[in-house]
Design a protein around this motif. Structure first.
Motif, PDB file in Angstrom:
ATOM      1  N   ARG A  46      22.893  98.221   6.184  1.00  0.00           N
ATOM      2  CA  ARG A  46      21.461  97.952   6.101  1.00  0.00           C
ATOM      3  C   ARG A  46      21.001  98.202   4.663  1.00  0.00           C
ATOM      4  NH1 ARG A  46      21.305 103.215   8.610  1.00  0.00           N
ATOM      5  NH2 ARG A  46      20.056 104.662   7.358  1.00  0.00           N
ATOM      6  N   ILE A  47      20.077  97.406   4.206  1.00  0.00           N
ATOM      7  CA  ILE A  47      19.656  97.476   2.814  1.00  0.00           C
ATOM      8  C   ILE A  47      18.408  98.335   2.721  1.00  0.00           C
ATOM      9  CG2 ILE A  47      18.924  96.129   0.811  1.00  0.00           C
ATOM     10  CD1 ILE A  47      20.574  93.803   1.946  1.00  0.00           C
ATOM     11  N   ASP A  48      18.620  99.592   2.326  1.00  0.00           N
ATOM     12  CA  ASP A  48      17.519 100.529   2.142  1.00  0.00           C
ATOM     13  C   ASP A  48      17.988 101.658   1.239  1.00  0.00           C
ATOM     14  OD1 ASP A  48      19.064 102.225   3.743  1.00  0.00           O
ATOM     15  OD2 ASP A  48      17.760 102.088   5.492  1.00  0.00           O
ATOM     16  N   VAL A 106      14.125  97.196  -2.183  1.00  0.00           N
ATOM     17  CA  VAL A 106      14.663  96.009  -2.847  1.00  0.00           C
ATOM     18  C   VAL A 106      13.831  95.678  -4.078  1.00  0.00           C
ATOM     19  CG1 VAL A 106      15.141  93.537  -2.600  1.00  0.00           C
ATOM     20  CG2 VAL A 106      15.647  95.115  -0.715  1.00  0.00           C
ATOM     21  N   HIS A 107      12.510  95.775  -3.963  1.00  0.00           N
ATOM     22  CA  HIS A 107      11.630  95.484  -5.096  1.00  0.00           C
ATOM     23  C   HIS A 107      11.868  96.475  -6.235  1.00  0.00           C
ATOM     24  CE1 HIS A 107       8.119  94.102  -7.274  1.00  0.00           C
ATOM     25  NE2 HIS A 107       7.700  95.362  -7.378  1.00  0.00           N
ATOM     26  N   ALA A 108      12.052  97.751  -5.903  1.00  0.00           N
ATOM     27  CA  ALA A 108      12.257  98.776  -6.926  1.00  0.00           C
ATOM     28  C   ALA A 108      13.555  98.556  -7.706  1.00  0.00           C
ATOM     29  CB  ALA A 108      12.267 100.158  -6.283  1.00  0.00           C
ATOM     30  N   HIS A 109      14.537  97.932  -7.066  1.00  0.00           N
ATOM     31  CA  HIS A 109      15.835  97.695  -7.709  1.00  0.00           C
ATOM     32  C   HIS A 109      16.101  96.201  -7.891  1.00  0.00           C
ATOM     33  CE1 HIS A 109      16.965 101.929  -7.426  1.00  0.00           C
ATOM     34  NE2 HIS A 109      16.441 101.921  -6.215  1.00  0.00           N
ATOM     35  N   PRO A 126      20.877  93.310   6.813  1.00  0.00           N
ATOM     36  CA  PRO A 126      19.429  93.085   6.889  1.00  0.00           C
ATOM     37  C   PRO A 126      18.668  93.975   5.910  1.00  0.00           C
ATOM     38  CG  PRO A 126      20.119  94.518   8.668  1.00  0.00           C
ATOM     39  CD  PRO A 126      21.373  94.130   7.935  1.00  0.00           C
ATOM     40  N   ILE A 127      17.584  93.474   5.383  1.00  0.00           N
ATOM     41  CA  ILE A 127      16.715  94.270   4.517  1.00  0.00           C
ATOM     42  C   ILE A 127      15.818  95.135   5.401  1.00  0.00           C
ATOM     43  CG2 ILE A 127      14.843  94.211   2.828  1.00  0.00           C
ATOM     44  CD1 ILE A 127      16.045  91.610   1.758  1.00  0.00           C
ATOM     45  N   PHE A 128      16.026  96.439   5.365  1.00  0.00           N
ATOM     46  CA  PHE A 128      15.222  97.388   6.140  1.00  0.00           C
ATOM     47  C   PHE A 128      14.001  97.856   5.363  1.00  0.00           C
ATOM     48  CE2 PHE A 128      18.010  97.160   9.464  1.00  0.00           C
ATOM     49  CZ  PHE A 128      18.008  98.218  10.360  1.00  0.00           C
ATOM     50  N   ASP A 129      14.071  97.812   4.044  1.00  0.00           N
ATOM     51  CA  ASP A 129      12.999  98.366   3.214  1.00  0.00           C
ATOM     52  C   ASP A 129      12.759  97.433   2.024  1.00  0.00           C
ATOM     53  OD1 ASP A 129      11.262  99.810   1.647  1.00  0.00           O
ATOM     54  OD2 ASP A 129      12.396 101.685   1.752  1.00  0.00           O
ATOM     55  N   LYS A 130      11.719  96.616   2.116  1.00  0.00           N
ATOM     56  CA  LYS A 130      11.424  95.665   1.041  1.00  0.00           C
ATOM     57  C   LYS A 130      11.013  96.376  -0.239  1.00  0.00           C
ATOM     58  CE  LYS A 130      10.132  91.801   4.047  1.00  0.00           C
ATOM     59  NZ  LYS A 130       9.057  90.849   4.429  1.00  0.00           N
TER      60      LYS A 130
END
Length: 257
Positions: free
Chosen positions: A90-92, A123-126, A116-120
């Protein structure tokens, strides 16, 4: 065989008391607190993946055992040597795939990040890493597509955050059964990465939690280079022995003390 919380539910325990059977529970959470009498180590048994988890649940007489997951259509074909790097989860912030992206960048390699992207906001921060040209965000995959993606990698890159505890990751068994060596980042000894791999199947880079992300990524990049020297067919042979579903089932259903 039940979910980790059931042996601590009074209603469930009353029902189990009327049944002539053992109960086996695998600890999938690093924070769940069991009742003091949930396990006796014989008729009611708690299984933990890593030395780290065994220590956390030592009051419940835990038994060391790896977790094995084999989904529908996920039987592995013969191992092949892949090309790009691969990461799955999971992407977080807990899983910290940005560290894998930076390590790949340092090596001039492409990396597929699957999940899946769990925390948008994470993703935005990186975005400077996760949105870079060398990174492919594949999305969530399952079944034959997931196994094919794992086998297409030359090395599987495993990461997690400094303050996160992995109770028992399915991806280790899935990756090794597929025949892809692992380069794992860890922040301490005795984690799931240590329990799942050996010197023929993976390389574990132990970083100091006080290190910054850049230093950690360099350490992980070195592990990737070393893991790439491992033989995929050997990785698969060992992986399918260690993470065999029948062996796992027999281990959980056999009385131990």
């Amino acid at each position: 065989m039940v979910g980790h919380e059931y042996p601590s539910h009074p209603e469930w325990v009353r029902t189990w008391a009327q049944m002539d059977c053992d109960v086996a529970t695998f600890q999938h959470s690093p924070t769940f607190e069991h009742s003091a009498d949930a396990f006796d180590g014989k008729r009611s048994r708690l299984y933990c993946y890593s030395p780290e988890m065994l220590e956390r649940y030592e009051d419940h007489q835990p038994i060391a055992e790896l977790a094995v997951h084999l989904g529908i259509g996920e039987q592995e074909p013969q191992a092949t040597t892949g090309d790009d790097l691969v990461w799955l989860g999971r992407i977080d912030s807990d899983k910290a795939p940005h560290l894998a992206a930076r390590a790949a960048q340092l090596l001039g390699r492409r990396i597929r990040i699957i999940g899946p992207i769990f925390d948008k906001s994470y993703v935005h921060a990186h975005e400077h890493l996760l949105g870079a040209d060398h990174v492919e965000l594949t999305g969530e995959l399952g079944g034959p597509a997931k196994i094919a993606a794992l086998q297409a990698g030359s090395v599987f890159v495993y990461t997690y955050a400094r303050n996160y505890i992995e109770a028992g990751a399915a991806v280790f068994g899935e990756t090794l059964r597929a025949g892809t060596p692992i380069a794992a980042l860890s922040w301490r000894e005795g984690t799931c990465a240590d329990a799942a791999t050996c010197d023929q199947t993976g390389v574990v880079a132990v970083a100091d939690p006080a290190e910054d992300d850049e230093s950690t990524a360099h350490r992980l990049a070195e592990a990737i280079v070393q893991a790439e020297e491992l033989e995929h067919s050997t990785v698969q042979e060992i992986g399918q022995q260690r993470f065999h579903p029948l062996r796992h089932f027999e281990a959980l259903t056999s009385a131990q003390c």
